[in-house]
Design a protein around this motif. Structure first.
Motif, PDB file in Angstrom:
ATOM      1  N   PRO A  62      27.710 -16.163  -1.998  1.00 45.98           N
ATOM      2  CA  PRO A  62      27.583 -15.952  -3.329  1.00 45.98           C
ATOM      3  C   PRO A  62      28.562 -16.450  -4.160  1.00 45.98           C
ATOM      4  O   PRO A  62      28.629 -16.589  -5.530  1.00 45.98           O
ATOM      5  CB  PRO A  62      27.154 -14.522  -3.439  1.00 45.98           C
ATOM      6  CG  PRO A  62      26.842 -13.931  -2.119  1.00 45.98           C
ATOM      7  CD  PRO A  62      27.624 -14.955  -1.078  1.00 45.98           C
ATOM      8  N   CYS A  63      29.937 -16.450  -3.800  1.00 45.36           N
ATOM      9  CA  CYS A  63      30.905 -16.924  -4.714  1.00 45.36           C
ATOM     10  C   CYS A  63      31.053 -18.212  -5.102  1.00 45.36           C
ATOM     11  O   CYS A  63      32.085 -18.379  -5.829  1.00 45.36           O
ATOM     12  CB  CYS A  63      32.295 -16.252  -3.731  1.00 45.36           C
ATOM     13  SG  CYS A  63      32.881 -17.470  -2.439  1.00 45.36           S
ATOM     14  N   ALA A 114      30.731  -9.214  -2.789  1.00 41.16           N
ATOM     15  CA  ALA A 114      30.288  -7.815  -2.512  1.00 41.16           C
ATOM     16  C   ALA A 114      29.182  -7.020  -3.415  1.00 41.16           C
ATOM     17  O   ALA A 114      28.522  -6.487  -3.060  1.00 41.16           O
ATOM     18  CB  ALA A 114      31.517  -6.867  -2.267  1.00 41.16           C
ATOM     19  N   PHE A 115      29.567  -7.442  -4.868  1.00 38.85           N
ATOM     20  CA  PHE A 115      28.559  -7.113  -5.835  1.00 38.85           C
ATOM     21  C   PHE A 115      27.436  -7.496  -5.533  1.00 38.85           C
ATOM     22  O   PHE A 115      26.264  -7.099  -5.538  1.00 38.85           O
ATOM     23  CB  PHE A 115      29.021  -7.372  -7.269  1.00 38.85           C
ATOM     24  CG  PHE A 115      30.071  -6.353  -7.698  1.00 38.85           C
ATOM     25  CD1 PHE A 115      29.629  -5.081  -8.285  1.00 38.85           C
ATOM     26  CD2 PHE A 115      31.385  -6.479  -7.737  1.00 38.85           C
ATOM     27  CE1 PHE A 115      30.327  -4.160  -8.920  1.00 38.85           C
ATOM     28  CE2 PHE A 115      32.279  -5.734  -8.492  1.00 38.85           C
ATOM     29  CZ  PHE A 115      31.874  -4.618  -9.178  1.00 38.85           C
ATOM     30  N   ALA A 116      27.214  -8.911  -5.162  1.00 40.16           N
ATOM     31  CA  ALA A 116      25.945  -9.789  -4.968  1.00 40.16           C
ATOM     32  C   ALA A 116      25.210  -9.367  -3.738  1.00 40.16           C
ATOM     33  O   ALA A 116      24.081  -9.288  -3.787  1.00 40.16           O
ATOM     34  CB  ALA A 116      26.398 -11.304  -4.973  1.00 40.16           C
ATOM     35  N   VAL A 117      25.875  -8.703  -2.686  1.00 34.30           N
ATOM     36  CA  VAL A 117      25.328  -8.220  -1.451  1.00 34.30           C
ATOM     37  C   VAL A 117      25.167  -6.898  -1.597  1.00 34.30           C
ATOM     38  O   VAL A 117      24.720  -6.291  -0.579  1.00 34.30           O
ATOM     39  CB  VAL A 117      25.977  -8.976  -0.130  1.00 34.30           C
ATOM     40  CG1 VAL A 117      26.030 -10.265  -0.184  1.00 34.30           C
ATOM     41  CG2 VAL A 117      27.254  -8.323   0.164  1.00 34.30           C
ATOM     42  N   GLY A 118      25.629  -5.926  -2.287  1.00 32.54           N
ATOM     43  CA  GLY A 118      25.808  -4.829  -2.415  1.00 32.54           C
ATOM     44  C   GLY A 118      26.448  -4.165  -1.466  1.00 32.54           C
ATOM     45  O   GLY A 118      26.033  -3.308  -0.495  1.00 32.54           O
ATOM     46  N   ASP A 119      27.704  -4.297  -1.438  1.00 26.79           N
ATOM     47  CA  ASP A 119      28.732  -3.692  -0.347  1.00 26.79           C
ATOM     48  C   ASP A 119      29.701  -3.002  -1.274  1.00 26.79           C
ATOM     49  O   ASP A 119      31.097  -3.224  -1.431  1.00 26.79           O
ATOM     50  CB  ASP A 119      29.325  -4.815   0.222  1.00 26.79           C
ATOM     51  CG  ASP A 119      30.265  -4.292   1.598  1.00 26.79           C
ATOM     52  OD1 ASP A 119      30.728  -3.033   1.695  1.00 26.79           O
ATOM     53  OD2 ASP A 119      30.385  -5.272   2.341  1.00 26.79           O
ATOM     54  N   PRO A 120      29.538  -1.539  -1.926  1.00 29.83           N
ATOM     55  CA  PRO A 120      30.478  -0.901  -2.668  1.00 29.83           C
ATOM     56  C   PRO A 120      31.815  -0.312  -1.756  1.00 29.83           C
ATOM     57  O   PRO A 120      32.744  -0.277  -2.386  1.00 29.83           O
ATOM     58  CB  PRO A 120      29.553   0.232  -3.051  1.00 29.83           C
ATOM     59  CG  PRO A 120      28.542   0.445  -2.129  1.00 29.83           C
ATOM     60  CD  PRO A 120      28.130  -1.021  -1.609  1.00 29.83           C
ATOM     61  N   ALA A 121      31.585  -0.271  -0.521  1.00 33.61           N
ATOM     62  CA  ALA A 121      32.625   0.077   0.575  1.00 33.61           C
ATOM     63  C   ALA A 121      33.672  -0.963   0.221  1.00 33.61           C
ATOM     64  O   ALA A 121      34.669  -0.396   0.279  1.00 33.61           O
ATOM     65  CB  ALA A 121      32.104   0.202   1.889  1.00 33.61           C
ATOM     66  N   TYR A 122      33.436  -2.095   0.691  1.00 35.46           N
ATOM     67  CA  TYR A 122      34.458  -3.197   0.279  1.00 35.46           C
ATOM     68  C   TYR A 122      35.061  -3.135  -0.873  1.00 35.46           C
ATOM     69  O   TYR A 122      36.401  -3.408  -1.079  1.00 35.46           O
ATOM     70  CB  TYR A 122      33.737  -4.651   0.636  1.00 35.46           C
ATOM     71  CG  TYR A 122      34.757  -5.717   0.774  1.00 35.46           C
ATOM     72  CD1 TYR A 122      35.824  -5.965   1.643  1.00 35.46           C
ATOM     73  CD2 TYR A 122      34.745  -6.543  -0.715  1.00 35.46           C
ATOM     74  CE1 TYR A 122      36.486  -6.980   1.445  1.00 35.46           C
ATOM     75  CE2 TYR A 122      35.778  -7.632  -0.815  1.00 35.46           C
ATOM     76  CZ  TYR A 122      36.768  -7.756   0.346  1.00 35.46           C
ATOM     77  OH  TYR A 122      37.635  -8.724   0.209  1.00 35.46           O
ATOM     78  N   LEU A 123      34.317  -3.074  -2.038  1.00 37.36           N
ATOM     79  CA  LEU A 123      35.017  -2.723  -3.302  1.00 37.36           C
ATOM     80  C   LEU A 123      35.682  -1.906  -3.557  1.00 37.36           C
ATOM     81  O   LEU A 123      36.880  -1.970  -4.206  1.00 37.36           O
ATOM     82  CB  LEU A 123      33.710  -2.925  -4.455  1.00 37.36           C
ATOM     83  CG  LEU A 123      32.833  -3.910  -4.417  1.00 37.36           C
ATOM     84  CD1 LEU A 123      31.507  -3.754  -5.251  1.00 37.36           C
ATOM     85  CD2 LEU A 123      33.609  -5.152  -5.216  1.00 37.36           C
ATOM     86  N   VAL A 170      20.577  -4.813 -11.220  1.00 40.00           N
ATOM     87  CA  VAL A 170      21.432  -6.061 -11.484  1.00 40.00           C
ATOM     88  C   VAL A 170      21.711  -7.027 -10.321  1.00 40.00           C
ATOM     89  O   VAL A 170      21.690  -6.722  -9.258  1.00 40.00           O
ATOM     90  CB  VAL A 170      23.049  -5.699 -11.843  1.00 40.00           C
ATOM     91  CG1 VAL A 170      23.799  -6.967 -12.045  1.00 40.00           C
ATOM     92  CG2 VAL A 170      23.152  -4.610 -12.946  1.00 40.00           C
ATOM     93  N   ARG A 171      21.175  -8.220 -10.443  1.00 40.50           N
ATOM     94  CA  ARG A 171      21.296  -9.346  -9.480  1.00 40.50           C
ATOM     95  C   ARG A 171      22.255 -10.264  -9.878  1.00 40.50           C
ATOM     96  O   ARG A 171      22.015 -11.111 -11.033  1.00 40.50           O
ATOM     97  CB  ARG A 171      20.023 -10.048  -9.324  1.00 40.50           C
ATOM     98  CG  ARG A 171      19.820 -10.974  -8.177  1.00 40.50           C
ATOM     99  CD  ARG A 171      18.387 -11.582  -7.710  1.00 40.50           C
ATOM    100  NE  ARG A 171      17.694 -12.144  -8.975  1.00 40.50           N
ATOM    101  CZ  ARG A 171      17.686 -13.425  -9.201  1.00 40.50           C
ATOM    102  NH1 ARG A 171      18.641 -14.336  -8.671  1.00 40.50           N
ATOM    103  NH2 ARG A 171      17.418 -13.781 -10.474  1.00 40.50           N
ATOM    104  N   TRP A 172      23.318 -10.512  -9.131  1.00 46.08           N
ATOM    105  CA  TRP A 172      24.609 -11.405  -9.499  1.00 46.08           C
ATOM    106  C   TRP A 172      24.104 -12.764  -9.026  1.00 46.08           C
ATOM    107  O   TRP A 172      23.739 -12.851  -7.813  1.00 46.08           O
ATOM    108  CB  TRP A 172      25.857 -10.901  -8.732  1.00 46.08           C
ATOM    109  CG  TRP A 172      26.179  -9.829  -9.480  1.00 46.08           C
ATOM    110  CD1 TRP A 172      26.091  -8.115  -9.027  1.00 46.08           C
ATOM    111  CD2 TRP A 172      26.740  -9.306 -10.902  1.00 46.08           C
ATOM    112  NE1 TRP A 172      26.525  -7.387  -9.997  1.00 46.08           N
ATOM    113  CE2 TRP A 172      27.112  -8.043 -10.997  1.00 46.08           C
ATOM    114  CE3 TRP A 172      26.880 -10.136 -11.751  1.00 46.08           C
ATOM    115  CZ2 TRP A 172      27.364  -7.378 -12.274  1.00 46.08           C
ATOM    116  CZ3 TRP A 172      27.862  -9.666 -13.008  1.00 46.08           C
ATOM    117  CH2 TRP A 172      27.858  -8.518 -13.274  1.00 46.08           C
ATOM    118  N   THR A 173      24.133 -13.657  -9.907  1.00 43.79           N
ATOM    119  CA  THR A 173      23.628 -15.026  -9.611  1.00 43.79           C
ATOM    120  C   THR A 173      24.851 -16.256  -9.185  1.00 43.79           C
ATOM    121  O   THR A 173      24.394 -16.974  -8.759  1.00 43.79           O
ATOM    122  CB  THR A 173      22.529 -15.509 -10.638  1.00 43.79           C
ATOM    123  OG1 THR A 173      23.204 -15.443 -11.813  1.00 43.79           O
ATOM    124  CG2 THR A 173      21.442 -14.582 -10.509  1.00 43.79           C
TER     125      THR A 173
END
Length: 128
Positions: free
Chosen positions: A7-8, A41-50, A69-72
């Motif tokens: 996604p980056c 991490a926002f795009a794939v839904g990984d709050p632990a990494y954030l 929210v879908r980060w595009t």
């Protein structure tokens, strides 16, 4: 089937790009790489990494991501410092999203510093 693109926005497969940082097999070498991995991490839904990559002085106790929210897309607009040997740096970016079928974006200048030998997100300033 082709591997999922990261996604980056680097064009690399997720597993070879930010996926390695998310699963802990690699760490960010630059402030920009950390910023890109945080967007992913926002795009794939990984709050632990954030939370792991947030500086201890500014890190919230918990982080709930909005499932609407879908980060595009991510645009890195400028960087200062933040190189392999630097202690701090900034990354100006625009992150694009869709919420309830409405496109939007977040323009920010984020500050990153080293803590315990690794890059951490310190804070950011929203830009117009």
């Amino acid at each position: 089937m082709a591997p999922r693109r990261c996604p980056c926005g680097t064009g690399l497969p997720y597993a070879e790009c930010c996926g390695r940082l998310h699963d802990g097999t690699a760490t960010a070498g630059t402030a920009e790489q950390l910023m890109r991995s945080r967007f992913s991490a926002f795009a794939v839904g990984d709050p632990a990494y954030l939370l792991r990559t947030w500086h201890s002085r500014t890190r919230p106790a918990a982080l709930d991501l909005d499932p609407r929210v879908r980060w595009t897309a991510l645009e890195v607009l400028a960087t200062t410092g933040g190189g392999l040997l630097a202690a701090e740096g900034t990354v100006e970016f625009r992150a694009h999203s869709v919420v309830d079928r409405t496109a939007g974006s977040q323009h920010e200048d984020s500050r990153f510093v080293r803590e315990d030998g690794g890059w951490r997100y310190l804070d950011g300033v929203a830009l117009p």
